[in-house]
Design a protein around this motif. Structure first.
Motif, PDB file in Angstrom:
ATOM      1  N   THR A 174       0.625  -1.218  -0.067  1.00  0.00           N
ATOM      2  CA  THR A 174      -0.069   0.066  -0.063  1.00  0.00           C
ATOM      3  C   THR A 174       0.838   1.271   0.064  1.00  0.00           C
ATOM      4  N   HIS A 175       0.356   2.186  -0.589  1.00  0.00           N
ATOM      5  CA  HIS A 175       1.154   3.741  -0.749  1.00  0.00           C
ATOM      6  C   HIS A 175       0.188   4.771  -0.073  1.00  0.00           C
ATOM      7  N   ASP A 176       0.657   5.663   0.239  1.00  0.00           N
ATOM      8  CA  ASP A 176      -0.059   6.558   1.286  1.00  0.00           C
ATOM      9  C   ASP A 176      -0.333   8.136   0.617  1.00  0.00           C
ATOM     10  N   ASP A 177      -0.815   7.916  -0.690  1.00  0.00           N
ATOM     11  CA  ASP A 177      -1.139   9.286  -1.468  1.00  0.00           C
ATOM     12  C   ASP A 177      -2.406   9.713  -0.824  1.00  0.00           C
ATOM     13  N   LEU A 178      -3.164   8.842  -0.439  1.00  0.00           N
ATOM     14  CA  LEU A 178      -4.590   9.406   0.301  1.00  0.00           C
ATOM     15  C   LEU A 178      -4.519   9.434   1.886  1.00  0.00           C
ATOM     16  N   GLY A 179      -3.344   9.246   2.439  1.00  0.00           N
ATOM     17  CA  GLY A 179      -3.173   9.038   3.787  1.00  0.00           C
ATOM     18  C   GLY A 179      -3.619   7.892   4.416  1.00  0.00           C
ATOM     19  N   LEU A 180      -3.957   6.790   3.806  1.00  0.00           N
ATOM     20  CA  LEU A 180      -4.583   5.581   4.018  1.00  0.00           C
ATOM     21  C   LEU A 180      -3.819   4.208   4.095  1.00  0.00           C
ATOM     22  N   ALA A 181      -2.673   4.536   3.814  1.00  0.00           N
ATOM     23  CA  ALA A 181      -1.445   3.326   3.814  1.00  0.00           C
ATOM     24  C   ALA A 181      -1.586   2.500   5.058  1.00  0.00           C
ATOM     25  N   VAL A 182      -1.500   2.957   5.972  1.00  0.00           N
ATOM     26  CA  VAL A 182      -1.902   2.110   7.321  1.00  0.00           C
ATOM     27  C   VAL A 182      -3.121   1.375   7.503  1.00  0.00           C
ATOM     28  N   THR A 183      -3.929   2.296   7.417  1.00  0.00           N
ATOM     29  CA  THR A 183      -5.641   1.856   7.434  1.00  0.00           C
ATOM     30  C   THR A 183      -5.744   0.484   6.315  1.00  0.00           C
ATOM     31  N   ASN A 184      -5.150   0.753   5.201  1.00  0.00           N
ATOM     32  CA  ASN A 184      -5.439  -0.237   4.112  1.00  0.00           C
ATOM     33  C   ASN A 184      -4.419  -1.528   4.387  1.00  0.00           C
ATOM     34  N   ALA A 185      -3.297  -1.349   4.947  1.00  0.00           N
ATOM     35  CA  ALA A 185      -2.542  -2.463   5.273  1.00  0.00           C
ATOM     36  C   ALA A 185      -3.233  -3.357   6.383  1.00  0.00           C
ATOM     37  N   LEU A 186      -3.726  -2.729   7.472  1.00  0.00           N
ATOM     38  CA  LEU A 186      -4.779  -3.329   8.274  1.00  0.00           C
ATOM     39  C   LEU A 186      -5.647  -4.026   7.908  1.00  0.00           C
ATOM     40  N   VAL A 187      -6.699  -3.391   7.085  1.00  0.00           N
ATOM     41  CA  VAL A 187      -7.777  -3.908   6.410  1.00  0.00           C
ATOM     42  C   VAL A 187      -7.275  -5.071   5.420  1.00  0.00           C
ATOM     43  N   SER A 188      -6.215  -4.856   4.936  1.00  0.00           N
ATOM     44  CA  SER A 188      -5.835  -6.278   4.093  1.00  0.00           C
ATOM     45  C   SER A 188      -5.731  -7.334   4.965  1.00  0.00           C
ATOM     46  N   VAL A 189      -4.988  -7.141   6.366  1.00  0.00           N
ATOM     47  CA  VAL A 189      -4.853  -8.106   7.269  1.00  0.00           C
ATOM     48  C   VAL A 189      -6.081  -8.682   7.590  1.00  0.00           C
ATOM     49  N   ALA A 190      -6.982  -8.009   7.856  1.00  0.00           N
ATOM     50  CA  ALA A 190      -8.516  -8.322   8.193  1.00  0.00           C
ATOM     51  C   ALA A 190      -9.138  -9.237   7.200  1.00  0.00           C
ATOM     52  N   ALA A 191      -8.817  -8.726   5.815  1.00  0.00           N
ATOM     53  CA  ALA A 191      -9.093  -9.517   4.602  1.00  0.00           C
ATOM     54  C   ALA A 191      -8.422 -10.775   4.379  1.00  0.00           C
ATOM     55  N   GLY A 192      -7.270 -10.994   5.190  1.00  0.00           N
ATOM     56  CA  GLY A 192      -6.803 -12.305   4.868  1.00  0.00           C
ATOM     57  C   GLY A 192      -5.372 -12.246   4.347  1.00  0.00           C
ATOM     58  N   ALA A 193      -4.849 -11.066   4.181  1.00  0.00           N
ATOM     59  CA  ALA A 193      -3.276 -11.130   3.879  1.00  0.00           C
ATOM     60  C   ALA A 193      -2.501 -11.370   5.109  1.00  0.00           C
ATOM     61  N   ASP A 194      -1.411 -12.026   5.014  1.00  0.00           N
ATOM     62  CA  ASP A 194      -0.350 -12.285   6.091  1.00  0.00           C
ATOM     63  C   ASP A 194       0.889 -11.658   5.952  1.00  0.00           C
ATOM     64  N   LEU A 195       1.267 -11.136   4.808  1.00  0.00           N
ATOM     65  CA  LEU A 195       2.739 -10.551   4.453  1.00  0.00           C
ATOM     66  C   LEU A 195       2.499  -9.008   4.306  1.00  0.00           C
ATOM     67  N   ILE A 196       2.916  -8.011   4.760  1.00  0.00           N
ATOM     68  CA  ILE A 196       2.846  -6.638   4.617  1.00  0.00           C
ATOM     69  C   ILE A 196       4.139  -6.097   4.149  1.00  0.00           C
TER      70      ILE A 196
END
Length: 509
Positions: free
Chosen positions: A207-229
């Motif tokens: 994830t990139h931070d162009d919208l200031g959402l990089a951390v949020t999108n990384a955490l959401v990805s984990v909630a969605a099943g991703a296990d490597l950030i």
């Protein structure tokens, strides 16, 4: 864009997740404008990442050139526990070059959105899938760990992206990666895409931070099943940068009790990367910024002295930091008293009130109140005469030749000492001369040129923080000559550090 909103798929409870990091500071982070890391710098950063427990380190792009391949080879020869990889485009030559560098795996990047497939690569969806399958099989046949990244995946047709990842897994890919290449996605879109992709096999998120959402999108990805950030130290990277390794690690550990890496190593990592890239940390940067655990407000300082957790979400030691109480216009009695006690100075209530007023007066003029300021104020208020132990008598510096040199003449407890030094510049050479003259094992924690006035007779204000044993002081000095201002600040700092030191920790060589 209607698919950005609506009902949410089922999610995994973050506290039940097992998460690892792929650090791409050495590849994607280095793509930030003006950043270029030497082989030695990359090796140092990689070693520290490995020591912190990062699972995968993307060491660079072997296809970039011979110099980059030398650097990647330097990292692979370190014998790290982490899996070391190289970025590879969708061509066999990139994989061959990566193999020549001795990497453990490749991050195979192929276009996923029609904008990239048709506009950049000028190919078709069918051709992308065919190429991905061939290259995945080729890489795995050569013993490489393979991660397939669908570039611009957040703007890709989801049905196609799902088909691309499914075929990659069938071809032997170890994992796929959801890429929000331009920081385009909302958390809703991230959740929708990663949920479907994670059902196919092990999934990473980038994830990139162009919208200031990089951390949020990384955490959401984990909630969605991703296990490597995928992340970078300090969030460096193209445009607004990648998701910051330290921010995600702390969000997971503090917020969800999910341990990922040794968080105590984060501040040292941040300082190392900031120094190597010449990209300074913003004072208000989360986790590793100078102000993250620094308190000036009287109310906050008083509360922190009573209860360390009063105004901090987690202890600074968790990320390798120390708490700092600084003085300025917002200072209160509790903070000033604590600052004085740190230097072994006891004051009456009346003296404290006078000192607080004078501290605030300095702060009202827009100045930070340094340790030297505070000690000087206390001496004046208490009517104490303190003899200097270290004084600068003379300084000469020259930088016209190939090696900058300097010599310093000091008085130490009345005894004259002379020393010379060399350095990368006249300031470095002069500071080396002072260190040699004092023979003191002190550390320059920070060095800042705080202010430069205008005009040909410009004054430079230098601020240094110097530590010795368990004490540290911050001192400022101003002069038209930056070298002299730097040395005066250093000498004043040493004088303050030695003012209560027994026995004297300096001696003739």
């Amino acid at each position: 864009m209607t698919d950005l909103f609506g009902g949410h798929p089922e999610t995994t409870t973050l506290s039940d997740s097992e998460v690892q990091f792929l650090d791409t500071t050495l590849r994607d982070g280095e793509q930030a404008p003006g950043v270029s890391l030497t082989p030695t710098e990359k090796a140092e950063i990689a070693t520290k990442l490995d020591g912190a427990g990062v699972s995968v380190i993307e060491a660079g792009s072997a296809c970039t050139g011979a110099g980059e391949r030398e650097t990647i080879d330097r990292v692979t020869s370190l014998g790290l526990d982490a899996t070391v990889t190289s970025f590879a485009r969708g061509v066999q030559r990139d994989i061959d070059l990566a193999l020549d560098c001795g990497v453990d795996g490749v991050n195979l990047v192929v276009p996923a959105s029609d904008r990239h497939i048709e506009g950049k690569v000028e190919t078709t969806r069918e051709s992308v899938i065919e190429t991905t399958v061939e290259l995945t099989e080729y890489a795995t046949d050569h013993g490489l760990w393979v991660e397939v990244l669908g570039e611009d995946g957040s703007r890709a047709d989801l049905d196609f992206l799902e088909q691309l990842m499914e075929r990659a897994f069938e071809a032997g890919a170890d994992r796929g990666c959801y890429c929000d290449t331009v920081g385009h996605a909302t958390p809703d879109r991230t959740l929708s895409v990663v949920s479907r992709l994670a059902a196919l096999g092990p999934m990473s998120t980038h994830t990139h931070d162009d919208l200031g959402l990089a951390v949020t999108n990384a955490l959401v990805s984990v909630a969605a099943g991703a296990d490597l950030i995928h992340a970078t130290v300090n969030g460096i990277g193209e445009r607004a940068g990648n998701v910051a390794l330290e921010e995600v690690a702390i969000a997971l550990e503090h917020g969800y009790d999910v341990e990922t890496i040794d968080t105590a190593a984060l501040y040292d990592l941040a300082q190392t990367v900031a120094g190597s890239t010449d990209v300074p940390l913003a004072p208000n940067k989360a986790v590793v910024g100078e102000n993250a655990f620094t308190h000036e407000s009287g109310i906050h300082t008083d509360g922190t002295l009573k209860d360390e957790a009063m105004y901090e979400p987690y202890p600074p030691e968790l990320v390798g930091r120390e708490r700092r109480l600084v003085l300025g216009k917002h200072a209160g009695r509790a903070g000033v008293r604590a600052g004085l006690e740190e230097h072994g100075i006891d004051v009456t209530d009346e003296e404290l009130g006078t000192i607080v007023d004078r501290v605030k007066a300095i702060g009202d003029r827009g100045r930070r109140v340094t340790d030297a300021d505070l000690l000087t104020i206390a001496e004046e208020v208490q009517g104490r005469d303190t003899d200097r132990r270290v004084e600068l008598r003379d300084l000469t510096a020259a930088s016209g030749g190939p090696t900058p040199t300097a010599s310093a003449r000091l008085a130490v407890d009345g005894e004259e000492r002379v020393a010379s030094g060399v350095g990368s510049g006249p300031v470095d050479a002069a500071v080396s001369a002072v260190r040699d003259a004092l023979a003191i094992d002190a550390t320059l924690e920070s060095y800042h040129v705080d202010a430069i006035t205008g005009g040909t007779d410009a004054l430079v204000t230098v601020e240094v923080e110097v530590s010795h044993n368990d004490r540290s002081v911050t001192v400022t000095a101003s002069d038209a000559d930056i070298t002299r201002a730097s040395v005066v600040a250093m000498v004043d700092a040493f004088d303050r550090l030695l003012s209560t030191t027994t026995p004297l920790p300096i001696a003739n060589d």
